[in-house]
Design an enzyme around this catalytic site. Sequence first.
Site, PDB file in Angstrom:
ATOM      1  N   TRP A 130      -0.692   2.524  -0.257  1.00  0.00           N
ATOM      2  CA  TRP A 130      -0.010   3.827  -0.262  1.00  0.00           C
ATOM      3  C   TRP A 130      -0.779   4.758  -1.213  1.00  0.00           C
ATOM      4  CZ3 TRP A 130       4.321   5.288  -3.986  1.00  0.00           C
ATOM      5  CH2 TRP A 130       4.948   6.480  -3.593  1.00  0.00           C
ATOM      6  N   ASP A 211       5.992  -3.855  -5.086  1.00  0.00           N
ATOM      7  CA  ASP A 211       6.588  -2.609  -4.607  1.00  0.00           C
ATOM      8  C   ASP A 211       7.474  -2.983  -3.418  1.00  0.00           C
ATOM      9  OD1 ASP A 211       7.298  -0.149  -3.681  1.00  0.00           O
ATOM     10  OD2 ASP A 211       5.283   0.700  -3.668  1.00  0.00           O
ATOM     11  N   LYS A 246      14.814   4.582   1.754  1.00  0.00           N
ATOM     12  CA  LYS A 246      14.695   4.283   3.178  1.00  0.00           C
ATOM     13  C   LYS A 246      15.906   3.509   3.679  1.00  0.00           C
ATOM     14  CE  LYS A 246      10.406   5.377   2.140  1.00  0.00           C
ATOM     15  NZ  LYS A 246       9.524   6.393   2.542  1.00  0.00           N
TER      16      LYS A 246
END
Length: 398
Positions: A130, A211, A246
């Site tokens: 990312w 993560d 999310k």
Amino acid sequence: MWQNIEAAPADSILGLTEAFRNDPNPAKVNLGVGIYKDEQGATPILQCVKNAEARLIETEESKVYLPISGAPAYTENVQKLLFGEESEVISSKRAITAHAPGGTGALRMGAGLLKTFFPEAKVWVSTPTWANHTGIFSSTGFEIAHYPYYDETHRSVDFQAMLMSLRAVPEGDIVLLHACCHNPTGVDLTLEQWHQVVAIAQERNWIPFLDFAYQGFGVGTSEDRCAIELCAEAGIDFFVASSFSKNFGMYNERTGAITVVAANQASAAVALSHLKKTIRVVYSNPPAHGGLVAATILSDPELYDLWQQELQDMRERIIAMRVALVEGLSSRGVDQDFSFITEQSGMFSFSGLSDEIVAWLRKEKSIYVVGGGRINLAGLTASNIDYVCDAIAEALKS
Ligand code: LMR
């Protein structure tokens, strides 16, 4: 004051959303930022969130500051979701958690804490990763190193190369791992591969920093935490940055958490004391709303079940869109085999579309894809899938 300073480039992901908003083309499609869209192309508030919010409005009595680490009801429930209720990590109290503003805030606070005590450590990130990972850790002052991850030819994890690199990571360095739904590739490690990675962390004594922004978007909330469980079972020190952006669709509530797992309760308490110092000078204490909503849902069996159902609906719609994209391209006579897209996990697909094609799609068709070819499958719907497939087929054939 600013006349001799060059403007910074737009963010590679959020900058796309700005450009998309300004695009007048009514056919435009945003497959950039990782935001879930439903079949109508909307990002509605989950019903479980709405119900929890209604309850909170009734019962909330004050807006006093939260503790620096957030509401205990929130951090306790975060731990249950991360480790599983029966986890030894919870009963032994060797994990501490602080509410942080989103996954980014969690990564940044974890990075800040590590930098204080391990200033010479390097942070190893996967190739690719990312885009913001590099920014977060380098702006904290860390040197960034890279370990191989994605094998472009086989569209899978280049596991042997990854292992070789991880075996050479010096003791005390930090290795950033994507616990599930790797962003941007959508390609995850198998359980067996996680076993091997955790064994290396244990043997080489580097620090895993997981993560975990997509729990529930892979297979399910329990299945997706296997990497966390293996690190916990290994008894090693590790960090987890998690987020409810999310899986609760609470993007703008900035509801994340940084969790530090230590050797024992006493060490965890020391870690918490310094984490609180790190937080205090950056944002002092977290915003309350999202954490209270999450705590309400996670602690109420009815709301929890509703959440699990809504999460499953999101997950299944994304899987259906993977299939629709692959079938749509194949039925348009595209030569390349895109079937690998259905094997990938989470919101994203590393589609293999070149940067030239990504630029062409944006310029000619107002279809926004992140550089490197990352597609957010959740941005596809029954109304735009034909347009997107036509455009990609045209780009690939020309
Ligand atoms: C993404 O990767 O699109 C999301 O995590 C949103 C972001 O902040 O980049």
